[in-house]
Write an enzyme that holds these catalytic residues in place. Structure first.
Site, short mmCIF file in Angstrom:
data_model
loop_
_atom_site.label_atom_id
_atom_site.label_comp_id
_atom_site.label_asym_id
_atom_site.label_seq_id
_atom_site.Cartn_x
_atom_site.Cartn_y
_atom_site.Cartn_z
CD GLU A 1 -1.84 -2.21 1.35
OE1 GLU A 1 -2.53 -3.20 1.60
OE2 GLU A 1 -0.50 -2.81 2.11
CG HIS B 1 -10.94 -7.95 6.78
ND1 HIS B 1 -10.27 -8.60 7.68
CD2 HIS B 1 -10.36 -8.05 5.60
CE1 HIS B 1 -9.27 -9.31 7.08
NE2 HIS B 1 -9.43 -8.93 5.88
#
Length: 669
Positions: free
Chosen positions: A408, A475
């Protein structure tokens, strides 16, 4: 009888390789100028006229050699010790001197120091202190060059210490996978501040890592200007016809401290003496004298020319007044000015889900902006884990819809590089939780760039977020407060398909960095009639969903639907229900007007309570509407725990069920 003068020692076996005298002298002048500037800076430092200095004495050959072989419109991303890059690009010295003194004629308006700046005029992108993201930014610049097909190369610098950072590894991997034309230049000067190389890495040479990345690599004698020049000229010409990344390790040494205050006591004196014999300027000077290319008279002429130039430009910088702080100027420069253009929705609509609206908004933005690139894990053929980009590859191609490695940080940095080089970028975080792996470039690069050196960050980071789907601690976070606390970022958080599509289009139009939150639990549960064509909605404008007189309910995201459900089940409650839609910029006017009317306010957020945006909104209401309040401002939020997985635990964690009790208690106050 006079004793003959000793022949000056020349440490390097210089190879002319048919280089003409003009070029030989140009390289000499290229090294002499930054050396003389540095010598002057060291005097001024001792006099207290400059505050800090990072010396590159002994490393000039690398900067000058690289800048000599690149075209003026090819980007260079230098570090502390690359003054030669700036002087080879002929930046007026008074601007450099003003930059180092924090004055207005510098490049950062006194907001950053040293070489922490960039300039599009000279195609230079300066460093940040976190070092590593520079390599990723170079990836993005090179990707833009590759997409343009312009056969351009870019060069980026770091030291051997910086290569220990994860961002460096990520960026090298991305460059190799995507075959990006970047010269990754590592100046191995033996010490990362005071830490020697044997405490930084455990391989013989940094260049050896090239094999692991599947990347061509070379070791270059960094103090031999002709070796640097000849090898780099050959490599750059090759890269222009065969775009690819190359890892370069320059063996060199810095003769001064990491910065002047640190000194060099940690370096063995014999090592300093040994490298002193390898001085790139003195050795090359002696070589040119021996070759008859340079004369003592010419040397004096060059030195006198540079001395006059340095003194003249210093006088300009010293005469320049200190910068005056103006709050309005400071605040206005955080974001690049964006003139919002309202594009009205067409009357034709279709009833679609939240997720479909996001997909439509992306697709129509891709059609509208030929320079828009999407990047993310599994977003190409697979269509992303939520299938938002399904079918995009077939329409737009893999050049613009790019699967990324799992890195990322490098991808966010690459998005910044794309922006610098004329593109727009949308980065999908597979889950908002994973943004922690890209936190550094978002907070320290995207958010600060315009304030620091007036450079936009035309990047949207999509953030699938939120609980209610049984996804557990990694998540399910809704982590918007991390970014509302960071000046320079815009934060958007829609609750409905119509808003999601229009706000996403505007976020992509906006040249500033936008964190765009998409609640996963809303993806397939919320439907709405949405215009089929492209349209925009303004950032910073809340939506008044219901109007009443008893209380103001302020919320966003999934909280909007919880509040609607609560009001539907309790029809006796007369409330203004405000869907914020964007958190930065915040529509404080709508909030204040409503609170002044109702006298009571309750703020509902999914995030945990402490440190969330509800706290700031509450404080704003108290500071601006206190005399209108009939009760304390109430905040309702999730538990102060990570988000649990099991359905009953997750339900107990979320604030939905306790919202009605808090609302009724407030109404009865």
């Amino acid at each position: 009888m006079m004793k003959p003068e000793a022949t000056p020692q020349i440490f390097f076996d210089y190879k002319r390789n048919d280089i003409d005298d003009t070029t030989l002298l140009s390289l000499y002048r290229g090294m002499l100028k930054p050396r003389m500037i540095e010598e002057k800076m060291l005097i001024l430092l001792r006099q207290g006229k400059v505050s800090k200095w990072f010396s590159g004495i002994g490393q000039e050959a690398i900067s000058v050699g690289i800048a000599s072989v690149l075209d003026r419109d090819e980007y260079i991303l230098p570090m502390h010790r690359n003054l030669g890059v700036f002087t080879m690009r002929d930046i007026p010295l008074y601007r450099l001197f003003s930059q180092w003194q924090g004055k207005a004629n510098g490049f950062t308006k006194g907001r950053d120091r040293s070489f922490h700046f960039g300039t599009q005029e000279f195609h230079i992108v300066g460093m940040i202190s976190h070092l590593g993201p520079q390599f990723g930014v170079a990836d993005g610049i090179a990707l833009a060059n590759k997409l343009k097909g312009n056969n351009k190369v870019c060069a980026v610098f770091t030291g051997e210490g910086g290569t220990s950072e994860g961002d460096i590894h990520e960026a090298l991997n991305v460059a190799s996978v995507w075959q990006l034309p970047v010269l990754f230049c590592v100046e191995n000067n033996g010490y990362g501040l005071s830490t020697p190389t044997n405490e930084q890495y455990n391989c013989e040479n940094i260049a050896d890592r090239g094999k692991g990345y599947g990347m061509e690599s070379h070791i270059i004698e960094g103090n031999d200007i002709l070796e640097v020049y000849v090898k780099l000229k050959t490599l750059v010409e090759s890269m222009r016809s065969n775009p690819r990344p190359i890892l370069l390790e320059f063996k060199t040494f810095r003769m001064r401290g990491h910065e002047e205050a640190s000194g060099t006591k940690y370096v063995p004196s014999e090592l300093i003496d040994d490298w002193g014999l390898r001085d790139p300027l003195i050795n090359y000077e002696n070589f040119l004298l021996a070759e008859g290319v340079l004369t003592e008279e010419k040397m004096r002429e060059f030195r006198n020319e540079f001395k006059q130039e340095i003194d003249y430009n210093l006088d300009i910088a010293f005469a320049e007044p200190k910068i005056e702080p103006f709050e309005t100027t400071e605040l206005n420069d955080v974001f690049k000015k964006f003139d919002y253009q309202a594009i009205k929705a067409n009357p034709k609509t279709e009833n679609i889900r939240f997720i479909d609206a996001i997909s439509q908004g992306l697709k129509q933005s891709m059609e509208r902006h030929n320079n828009l690139v999407l990047m993310g894990q599994d977003i190409a053929e697979y269509g992303g884990v939520f299938k938002i980009t399904e079918g995009f590859v077939e329409q737009f191609g893999k050049e613009r819809v790019r699967n990324t490695p799992i890195c990322e940080s490098a991808i966010v940095s690459a998005a910044m590089g794309l922006s610098i080089n004329g593109f727009k970028a949308v980065v999908e975080m597979q889950f908002a939780d994973f943004v922690t792996s890209g936190f550094n470039p978002i907070i320290n690069y995207l958010a600060k760039n315009h304030y620091r050196w007036n450079e936009k960050a035309d990047v949207v980071v999509r953030m699938p977020c939120g609980a209610g789907v049984g996804a557990g601690p990694f998540h399910s976070q809704t982590n918007e407060a991390w970014f509302t606390h960071t000046p320079g970022l815009k934060v958007v958080y829609p609750a409905f398909p119509y808003d999601a599509k229009g706000l996403l289009a505007t976020s992509i139009e906006d040249p500033n960095p936008v964190m765009f939150f998409e609640h996963k639990a809303l993806y397939r549960s919320i439907r709405q009639d949405v215009p089929t064509d492209y349209y925009t909605l303004p950032l910073g404008k809340a939506s008044m969903l219901k109007e009443g007189n008893d209380v103001t309910i302020i919320t966003y995201g999934a909280g909007v639907h919880w509040a609607l459900e609560t009001l539907d089940q309790n029809s006796e409650i007369s409330a203004d229900l405000i869907d914020l839609r964007t958190l930065i910029p915040l529509d404080s006017e709508t909030i204040y007007n409503s609170v002044k009317k109702t006298g009571k306010a309750i703020i509902l957020q999914e995030d945990s309570l402490f440190g969330g945006i509800a706290s700031d909104i509450s404080a704003l209401i108290i500071e601006n509407c206190f005399e209108h309040l009939d009760a304390p401002v109430r905040r309702v939020a999730s538990l102060e725990t990570p988000i649990p997985f099991a359905a009953n635990l997750e339900s107990a964690y979320l604030p939905k069920e306790k919202f009605i009790d808090n609302l009724k208690n407030l109404l009865s106050y």
